[in-house]
Design a protein around this motif. Sequence first.
Motif: not given
Length: 126
Positions: A1-21
């Motif tokens: 069982q994973a102890q840390l589970v990540e989500s988010g990320g992806g592809s954006v253009r410069a100036g854009g935003s993303l959120r990781l969890s």
Amino acid sequence: QAQLVESGGGSVRAGGSLRLSCAASAVIYRNNCMGWFRQTPGKEREGVAALTPGGGTPYYADSVKGRFTISRDSIKTTVYLQMNNLKPEDTAMYYCRADPICTIMTGRDSGNFGYWGQGAQVTVSS
């Protein structure tokens, strides 16, 4: 069982935003400094941002200060990395880290202690 589970990320253009969890068990969340490292092929792993279990002043790498914000939700036992005004040089695999020694608060890795997430790719195009 994973102890840390990540989500988010992806592809954006410069100036854009993303959120990781990064979702952790309650025990890990309460007893570890938590944050993110990032890595690109051929480069050393870089500490990006981190928080202590009690909150307080976060650590940010100079390269992301003013653009990235780390936060934590004690109810969800989840840490977030809000990334704004992204630049192509932010492109990397981002790894969530739970560090019981809290070396991550200096931007360095404590080695074999603690836990790692599975990684989330962030790609920023110009």
